[in-house]
Design a protein around this motif. Sequence first.
Motif, PDB file in Angstrom:
ATOM      1  N   GLY A 114       0.789  -1.218   0.000  1.00  0.00           N
ATOM      2  CA  GLY A 114       0.000   0.000   0.000  1.00  0.00           C
ATOM      3  C   GLY A 114       0.820   1.266   0.000  1.00  0.00           C
ATOM      4  O   GLY A 114       0.277   2.350   0.070  1.00  0.00           O
ATOM      5  N   ARG A 136      -3.674   6.959   0.971  1.00  0.00           N
ATOM      6  CA  ARG A 136      -4.303   5.678   1.224  1.00  0.00           C
ATOM      7  C   ARG A 136      -3.496   4.921   2.264  1.00  0.00           C
ATOM      8  O   ARG A 136      -2.303   4.741   2.128  1.00  0.00           O
ATOM      9  N   SER A 137      -4.163   4.482   3.311  1.00  0.00           N
ATOM     10  CA  SER A 137      -3.473   3.753   4.359  1.00  0.00           C
ATOM     11  C   SER A 137      -4.278   2.523   4.713  1.00  0.00           C
ATOM     12  O   SER A 137      -5.503   2.535   4.691  1.00  0.00           O
ATOM     13  N   SER A 138      -3.588   1.446   5.043  1.00  0.00           N
ATOM     14  CA  SER A 138      -4.290   0.249   5.477  1.00  0.00           C
ATOM     15  C   SER A 138      -4.478   0.255   6.993  1.00  0.00           C
ATOM     16  O   SER A 138      -5.068  -0.654   7.551  1.00  0.00           O
ATOM     17  N   GLU A 139      -3.968   1.294   7.652  1.00  0.00           N
ATOM     18  CA  GLU A 139      -4.100   1.420   9.101  1.00  0.00           C
ATOM     19  C   GLU A 139      -5.393   2.158   9.442  1.00  0.00           C
ATOM     20  O   GLU A 139      -5.788   3.100   8.760  1.00  0.00           O
ATOM     21  N   TRP A 152     -16.002  -2.449   9.531  1.00  0.00           N
ATOM     22  CA  TRP A 152     -14.778  -1.977   8.875  1.00  0.00           C
ATOM     23  C   TRP A 152     -14.515  -2.760   7.602  1.00  0.00           C
ATOM     24  O   TRP A 152     -14.654  -3.979   7.574  1.00  0.00           O
ATOM     25  N   PRO A 154     -11.598  -3.071   4.346  1.00  0.00           N
ATOM     26  CA  PRO A 154     -10.271  -2.607   3.914  1.00  0.00           C
ATOM     27  C   PRO A 154     -10.393  -1.617   2.779  1.00  0.00           C
ATOM     28  O   PRO A 154     -11.364  -1.638   2.033  1.00  0.00           O
ATOM     29  N   PRO A 155      -9.399  -0.726   2.624  1.00  0.00           N
ATOM     30  CA  PRO A 155      -9.440   0.259   1.528  1.00  0.00           C
ATOM     31  C   PRO A 155      -9.452  -0.432   0.179  1.00  0.00           C
ATOM     32  O   PRO A 155      -8.838  -1.490   0.014  1.00  0.00           O
ATOM     33  N   THR A 156     -10.135   0.152  -0.767  1.00  0.00           N
ATOM     34  CA  THR A 156     -10.193  -0.437  -2.118  1.00  0.00           C
ATOM     35  C   THR A 156      -9.379   0.359  -3.093  1.00  0.00           C
ATOM     36  O   THR A 156      -9.034   1.470  -2.899  1.00  0.00           O
TER      37      THR A 156
END
Length: 156
Positions: A114, A136-139, A152, A154-156
């Motif tokens: 990411g 963009r963060s996966s956190e 929640w 995850p980001p796409t």
Amino acid sequence: MSKQLVSRLLGMFRSRAQVGADKFGNRYFTRVEEVDGVMKEKRWVEFKGSDQDPTTVPVEWICWLNGQRKKAPTPEELAELEARRERVKQNIELLKKKEEEEKKTGVRPVKTVGHDEVSRSKDGTDTEDATIDTDRSSEPTGTGATFKPGTWQPPT
């Protein structure tokens, strides 16, 4: 030895067929013979010279000798495998050189999911040319006050 036995032994060696050779000059043979009333294929190698070193037998020929493959390796296959082995050796040398250079400079690339590639020094700090994708963060970014279990994504 009886004439019949000598004739049979000579016949066996005359019926052998060379199926190939490797880059070391070892030659590979096969013949069909009767064993306990069943016709079986016998495979063997004749080493080049007096030094019968089994470590000179390439793996593709070992597989053929042990019956793990039905057909002997073709010259084209042997050439392709040799070229592949050479490419692997070259890649190993490149990686060793790159590793040595990283040890000298004290900077090594760190890859993260990411994010763009970030260069880190030995003390763990980012170098000036490092770039991070901050859009963009996966956190997770919330405080937890609005958290609802199972919502929640995850980001796409």
